[in-house]
Design a protein around this motif. Structure first.
Motif, PDB file in Angstrom:
ATOM      1  N   ASP A 125      -2.061   0.296  13.122  1.00  0.00           N
ATOM      2  CA  ASP A 125      -1.768   1.720  12.947  1.00  0.00           C
ATOM      3  C   ASP A 125      -1.185   1.987  11.562  1.00  0.00           C
ATOM      4  O   ASP A 125      -1.585   2.929  10.874  1.00  0.00           O
ATOM      5  N   ASP A 126      -0.238   1.147  11.146  1.00  0.00           N
ATOM      6  CA  ASP A 126       0.402   1.346   9.851  1.00  0.00           C
ATOM      7  C   ASP A 126      -0.581   1.176   8.697  1.00  0.00           C
ATOM      8  O   ASP A 126      -0.545   1.951   7.735  1.00  0.00           O
ATOM      9  N   LEU A 127      -1.435   0.179   8.757  1.00  0.00           N
ATOM     10  CA  LEU A 127      -2.416  -0.007   7.676  1.00  0.00           C
ATOM     11  C   LEU A 127      -3.389   1.166   7.604  1.00  0.00           C
ATOM     12  O   LEU A 127      -3.773   1.594   6.515  1.00  0.00           O
ATOM     13  N   GLN A 128      -3.766   1.684   8.760  1.00  0.00           N
ATOM     14  CA  GLN A 128      -4.664   2.836   8.777  1.00  0.00           C
ATOM     15  C   GLN A 128      -3.998   4.027   8.088  1.00  0.00           C
ATOM     16  O   GLN A 128      -4.588   4.661   7.212  1.00  0.00           O
ATOM     17  N   HIS A 129      -2.750   4.327   8.449  1.00  0.00           N
ATOM     18  CA  HIS A 129      -2.057   5.464   7.850  1.00  0.00           C
ATOM     19  C   HIS A 129      -1.725   5.224   6.377  1.00  0.00           C
ATOM     20  O   HIS A 129      -1.781   6.156   5.563  1.00  0.00           O
ATOM     21  N   ALA A 130      -1.376   4.007   6.013  1.00  0.00           N
ATOM     22  CA  ALA A 130      -1.103   3.701   4.607  1.00  0.00           C
ATOM     23  C   ALA A 130      -2.375   3.896   3.772  1.00  0.00           C
ATOM     24  O   ALA A 130      -2.318   4.450   2.662  1.00  0.00           O
ATOM     25  N   GLY A 131      -3.513   3.473   4.299  1.00  0.00           N
ATOM     26  CA  GLY A 131      -4.784   3.690   3.608  1.00  0.00           C
ATOM     27  C   GLY A 131      -5.108   5.168   3.477  1.00  0.00           C
ATOM     28  O   GLY A 131      -5.623   5.614   2.438  1.00  0.00           O
ATOM     29  N   GLN A 132      -4.806   5.940   4.514  1.00  0.00           N
ATOM     30  CA  GLN A 132      -5.012   7.387   4.428  1.00  0.00           C
ATOM     31  C   GLN A 132      -4.132   7.990   3.336  1.00  0.00           C
ATOM     32  O   GLN A 132      -4.581   8.836   2.555  1.00  0.00           O
ATOM     33  N   ALA A 133      -2.875   7.547   3.261  1.00  0.00           N
ATOM     34  CA  ALA A 133      -1.959   8.050   2.234  1.00  0.00           C
ATOM     35  C   ALA A 133      -2.479   7.704   0.838  1.00  0.00           C
ATOM     36  O   ALA A 133      -2.426   8.536  -0.080  1.00  0.00           O
ATOM     37  N   ALA A 134      -2.984   6.503   0.671  1.00  0.00           N
ATOM     38  CA  ALA A 134      -3.538   6.095  -0.627  1.00  0.00           C
ATOM     39  C   ALA A 134      -4.752   6.948  -0.992  1.00  0.00           C
ATOM     40  O   ALA A 134      -4.916   7.363  -2.149  1.00  0.00           O
ATOM     41  N   TYR A 135      -5.584   7.247  -0.021  1.00  0.00           N
ATOM     42  CA  TYR A 135      -6.751   8.090  -0.246  1.00  0.00           C
ATOM     43  C   TYR A 135      -6.315   9.504  -0.637  1.00  0.00           C
ATOM     44  O   TYR A 135      -6.838  10.082  -1.610  1.00  0.00           O
ATOM     45  N   VAL A 165       0.837  -1.199   0.000  1.00  0.00           N
ATOM     46  CA  VAL A 165       0.000   0.000   0.000  1.00  0.00           C
ATOM     47  C   VAL A 165       0.876   1.255   0.000  1.00  0.00           C
ATOM     48  O   VAL A 165       0.607   2.218  -0.729  1.00  0.00           O
ATOM     49  N   VAL A 166       1.931   1.256   0.802  1.00  0.00           N
ATOM     50  CA  VAL A 166       2.845   2.398   0.850  1.00  0.00           C
ATOM     51  C   VAL A 166       3.457   2.646  -0.529  1.00  0.00           C
ATOM     52  O   VAL A 166       3.499   3.787  -1.002  1.00  0.00           O
ATOM     53  N   THR A 167       3.927   1.609  -1.179  1.00  0.00           N
ATOM     54  CA  THR A 167       4.549   1.765  -2.496  1.00  0.00           C
ATOM     55  C   THR A 167       3.566   2.362  -3.492  1.00  0.00           C
ATOM     56  O   THR A 167       3.901   3.321  -4.210  1.00  0.00           O
ATOM     57  N   ARG A 168       2.351   1.854  -3.528  1.00  0.00           N
ATOM     58  CA  ARG A 168       1.352   2.379  -4.466  1.00  0.00           C
ATOM     59  C   ARG A 168       0.962   3.818  -4.135  1.00  0.00           C
ATOM     60  O   ARG A 168       0.659   4.602  -5.032  1.00  0.00           O
TER      61      ARG A 168
END
Length: 166
Positions: free
Chosen positions: A150-160, A17-20
């Motif tokens: 926590d990381d998945l939540q923030h990674a999803g926010q970054a993707a959004y 998710v971070v990479t994308r």
């Protein structure tokens, strides 16, 4: 599937998710807040990676990747090297300007350190208390799941946010 493999799969998902969310963006896009007071992609990814680095290094008994591999110097941020972003205000978030390659290199290095550590664990290790400041005390398993969450939540926010700024 063993517990360490399950946790590794969860951290692999974060890395994807971070990479994308980051790949191909400019410094300005990474630093663009979608609304006044909102977090930027760059800050979200730096923060989630700092938290993972901090928490995993602590339980593994190792130096953080941020300092051990020179990422503090590469980022050259106006923060203490121990800073993880927790409690930062809008002005602090705006100070984080970084290139996509630096964010991704750092995240990948932390991901590698995390998966290396996970391979050392047995199921019984997850019951080890790692933080007695809470009631009940925090076990290694709970700490690692907390980092994943926590990381998945923030990674999803970054993707959004990427969808909003590109």
């Amino acid at each position: 599937m063993r517990t360490d493999e399950l946790l590794a799969a969860a951290f692999d998902n974060i890395e994807g998710v971070v990479t994308r969310a980051v790949d191909g963006l400019t410094v300005d896009q990474l630093a663009q807040a979608p609304a006044p007071g909102a977090n930027t992609i760059g800050w979200l990814v730096w923060h989630l990676t700092r938290v993972q680095d901090d928490h995993v290094a602590e339980v593994a008994g190792t130096e953080q990747v941020y300092t051990a591999q020179g990422f503090a110097q590469r980022f050259a941020l106006p923060f203490d090297d121990r800073e993880t972003g927790y409690g930062m205000d809008v002005e602090d978030v705006a100070r984080l300007r970084a290139e996509a390659v630096t964010l991704l290199d750092y995240h990948r290095a932390v991901h590698a350190a995390t998966t290396t550590y996970l391979r050392t664990l047995s199921d019984g290790d997850l019951d080890r208390v790692v933080d007695e400041q809470w009631d009940p005390p925090v076990t290694l398993g709970v700490r690692l799941v907390s980092v994943v969450t926590d990381d998945l939540q923030h990674a999803g926010q970054a993707a959004y946010v990427r969808g909003l700024v590109t």
